[in-house]
Design an enzyme around this catalytic site. Structure first.
Site, PDB file in Angstrom:
ATOM      1  N   ASP A 149      14.595 -11.426 -18.746  1.00 40.86           N
ATOM      2  CA  ASP A 149      13.415 -12.244 -18.909  1.00 40.86           C
ATOM      3  C   ASP A 149      13.677 -13.557 -18.767  1.00 40.86           C
ATOM      4  OD1 ASP A 149      10.579 -12.456 -19.471  1.00 40.86           O
ATOM      5  OD2 ASP A 149      10.961 -12.654 -21.720  1.00 40.86           O
ATOM      6  N   ASP A 208      11.451 -16.566 -20.517  1.00 42.61           N
ATOM      7  CA  ASP A 208      11.273 -17.277 -21.783  1.00 42.61           C
ATOM      8  C   ASP A 208      11.951 -16.853 -22.989  1.00 42.61           C
ATOM      9  OD1 ASP A 208       9.075 -19.333 -21.087  1.00 42.61           O
ATOM     10  OD2 ASP A 208       8.068 -17.429 -20.488  1.00 42.61           O
ATOM     11  N   ALA A 249      -6.491 -17.410 -28.100  1.00 43.25           N
ATOM     12  CA  ALA A 249      -6.197 -18.611 -28.054  1.00 43.25           C
ATOM     13  C   ALA A 249      -4.817 -19.008 -27.532  1.00 43.25           C
ATOM     14  CB  ALA A 249      -6.547 -19.579 -29.290  1.00 43.25           C
ATOM     15  N   VAL A 260      -3.671 -20.480 -23.966  1.00 46.77           N
ATOM     16  CA  VAL A 260      -2.789 -21.618 -23.782  1.00 46.77           C
ATOM     17  C   VAL A 260      -1.608 -21.418 -22.653  1.00 46.77           C
ATOM     18  CG1 VAL A 260      -3.456 -22.691 -25.839  1.00 46.77           C
ATOM     19  CG2 VAL A 260      -1.394 -21.215 -25.711  1.00 46.77           C
ATOM     20  N   HIS A 261      -1.255 -20.059 -22.775  1.00 43.20           N
ATOM     21  CA  HIS A 261      -0.243 -19.498 -21.702  1.00 43.20           C
ATOM     22  C   HIS A 261      -0.930 -19.278 -20.411  1.00 43.20           C
ATOM     23  CE1 HIS A 261       2.051 -18.986 -25.473  1.00 43.20           C
ATOM     24  NE2 HIS A 261       3.365 -19.220 -24.716  1.00 43.20           N
ATOM     25  N   ASP A 311      13.545 -11.078 -25.072  1.00 40.33           N
ATOM     26  CA  ASP A 311      13.555 -11.484 -26.633  1.00 40.33           C
ATOM     27  C   ASP A 311      12.369 -10.580 -27.316  1.00 40.33           C
ATOM     28  OD1 ASP A 311      11.402 -13.115 -24.984  1.00 40.33           O
ATOM     29  OD2 ASP A 311      10.891 -13.794 -27.104  1.00 40.33           O
TER      30      ASP A 311
END
Length: 544
Positions: free
Chosen positions: A107, A109, A248, A252-253, A390
């Protein structure tokens, strides 16, 4: 008189040792003796001297308690000889032979990309502004601020009742880990709301787990918005609050707000890491296949990788050369169960091609797709693939069910192991265990006794001493919820349960594998404690 002599004989036998043995076998034998003693004592209830026996039992436990308190004054030398766990270690739930692993997947992030603490405040503020400006929440919500000291990973939000919960390994609410807004609920309030500390199957359906590193901002915002409604005396539905805040956070992502903010000031949000390049290059030199599978868009991954790795790579080299396949916007966890086709992404035109993808070509970027097509194209078999991520649910649950091996990346593991290695923590842990054993002995011996002043006084002091040790252990990690992997009593948390379920191995950073040979055999410890990085301090260290 014969029965009384037998009672006194049993009591004398049970109390003959000055130390209460913590061996499970001896403990079982002791419990059998205690039960026989209690049964015989009940049959001799008419004898005048039985209350004296009870007083003697209380006095004996009181004596042991006083001896224990004297031993607390100095940490024994044996404590310093206990092994220290490696904060950068690789901890094994299921045996793993790295020589069998031919394919490494990652992955992006919080796995390959390491972020500073500033990112949580950024996500929090952007989501807060969205719910006020777009969803018309009260403007007073703009006054809340991200509190880095409040949340931990692995909490649960109750969409029906609005509580933020920490659960233990068996699904029970931590007594000091239940918040409504920012107010910690008492045990009495928990029982009034839930009826019991244990979360049943029906109640569990209303819970959502906050498991990845982005959940810190989400957990804090949930608690703050609930508290804002409470302070303003406004009615609200806890489920709607969750849906709005989660929407929300997703916005934002998905809108690119957080991605653009990070790339506009990478020094503030991203941490450079040359060890990642060394690890990936070492795998390539050993003939391993590598792929990147992320939900983030390509431009964000590319900008971040170039910033983090540019100082570690030769001029003209590209981070993409390290990977055989790069897949962005994969839509995990849907990726593992859907049948979405792969699309080839044109970097220059920022468009997706219409041609069918039936092979992964070098130096190409792919979007979307699904596990089924991925396996058909690559012919990579499940057991020879390991995937690093993660998020326990989005990243690891799907691969583990598909037969891949899995590695959980938990950054806070490093700091938690450092705390557990400290003598101050181990001192409190051993202190807690010895009081816990005394309480167990107290209740087993005096279960059917008359509860006079001596009984109540000793019980109160034991409970207070245990609570002090619990509080001190908790506050060493996080004053609101304690440790990520542990409950206040040193047992495993629900987050630890999920790690145990979905991660074959876990560590703080993927580059920790750089210190291990790709041919190494990773074994789960033979003395299974559920989580292999935990060291349980035996209370016997404090006994004379």
């Amino acid at each position: 008189m014969a029965s009384l002599r037998r009672i006194l004989s049993l009591r004398s036998s049970f109390n003959s040792s000055s130390c209460y043995c913590s061996s499970p076998i001896v403990r079982q034998l002791n419990c059998l003796g205690i039960r026989e003693f209690c049964q015989n004592r009940a049959t001799a209830a008419a004898v005048d001297t039985v209350p004296e026996v009870v007083e003697d039992d209380i006095a004996k436990i009181r004596h042991e308690f006083n001896e224990a308190k004297q031993s607390f004054l100095k940490i024994p030398e044996a404590l310093k000889e206990m092994p220290k766990m490696n904060p950068q270690g690789i901890y094994v739930n299921k045996n793993l032979r790295l020589d069998n692993i031919q394919v490494y997947g990652f992955d992006y992030d919080y796995t390959l990309a390491h972020y500073s603490a500033n990112l949580q405040s950024l996500i929090y503020d952007l989501a807060k502004e969205h719910i006020v400006n777009e969803l018309k929440y009260p403007e007073s919500c703009l006054n809340v601020r991200y509190d880095h000291a409040f949340p931990i990973r692995g909490l649960y939000y109750d969409k029906l009742k609005g509580c933020l919960l920490k659960l233990d390994f068996f699904g029970s609410i931590e007594p000091d880990g239940c918040f409504f807004g920012r107010r910690k609920l008492s045990r009495k309030e928990i029982e009034e709301i839930y009826g019991t500390r244990h979360i049943g199957r029906d109640q569990a359906r209303g819970l959502v787990g906050l498991m990845d590193f982005f959940c810190f901002s989400e957990a804090c915002l949930l608690a703050d918005i609930v508290q804002n409604f409470v302070d303003a005396k406004l009615e609200f539905d806890a489920c709607y609050v969750y849906q709005d805040i989660n929407r929300a956070i997703q916005h934002v992502h998905q809108s690119g707000l957080v991605h653009r903010a990070i790339l506009s000031d990478p020094q503030k949000y991203l941490l450079k890491n040359d060890q990642v390049v060394c690890f990936l290059k070492m795998l390539r030199e050993k003939g391993k296949k590598l792929f990147l599978l992320t939900n983030s868009p390509y431009y964000f991954v590319d900008g971040g990788m170039r910033f983090m790795l540019e100082d570690s790579m030769s001029k003209g080299d590209s981070w993409r050369d390290l990977f055989d396949v790069v897949i962005a916007q994969a839509n995990k966890p849907t990726f593992y169960t859907s049948e979405h086709p792969f699309r080839c992404y044109d970097i220059e035109k920022d468009t997706l091609a219409f041609s069918k993808v039936d092979a992964f070509l070098p130096d190409r970027i792919y979007y979307h797709g699904c596990l089924k097509s991925f396996l058909q194209i690559t012919k990579w078999n499940g057991p020879e693939v390991i995937y690093f991520g993660d998020h326990l649910f989005s990243d690891l649950r799907g691969p583990s069910k598909a037969g891949w091996r899995t590695a959980a990346i938990i950054h806070e593991l490093e700091s938690e192991i450092k705390i557990q290695n400290e003598d101050s923590y181990r001192y409190q842990q051993a202190k807690f265990h010895i009081i816990q054993e005394l309480l167990g002995k107290f209740h087993a011996t005096l279960a059917n006794s008359e509860r006079g002043e001596m009984y109540g006084s000793l019980l109160r002091e034991l409970n207070e001493e245990r609570q002090r040790a619990r509080s001190m252990m908790k506050n060493m990690f996080n004053s609101s919820f304690g440790a990520t992997f542990l409950t206040d009593t040193g047992q495993e948390s629900a987050f630890a349960y999920n790690i145990h379920q979905y991660a074959d191995v876990y560590t703080s950073k993927p580059e920790n594998f750089y210190l291990r040979s790709p041919e190494a055999w990773l074994h789960a410890p033979f003395d299974v404690k559920i989580m292999p990085h935990h060291v349980k301090v035996p209370s016997s260290l404090f006994k004379c």
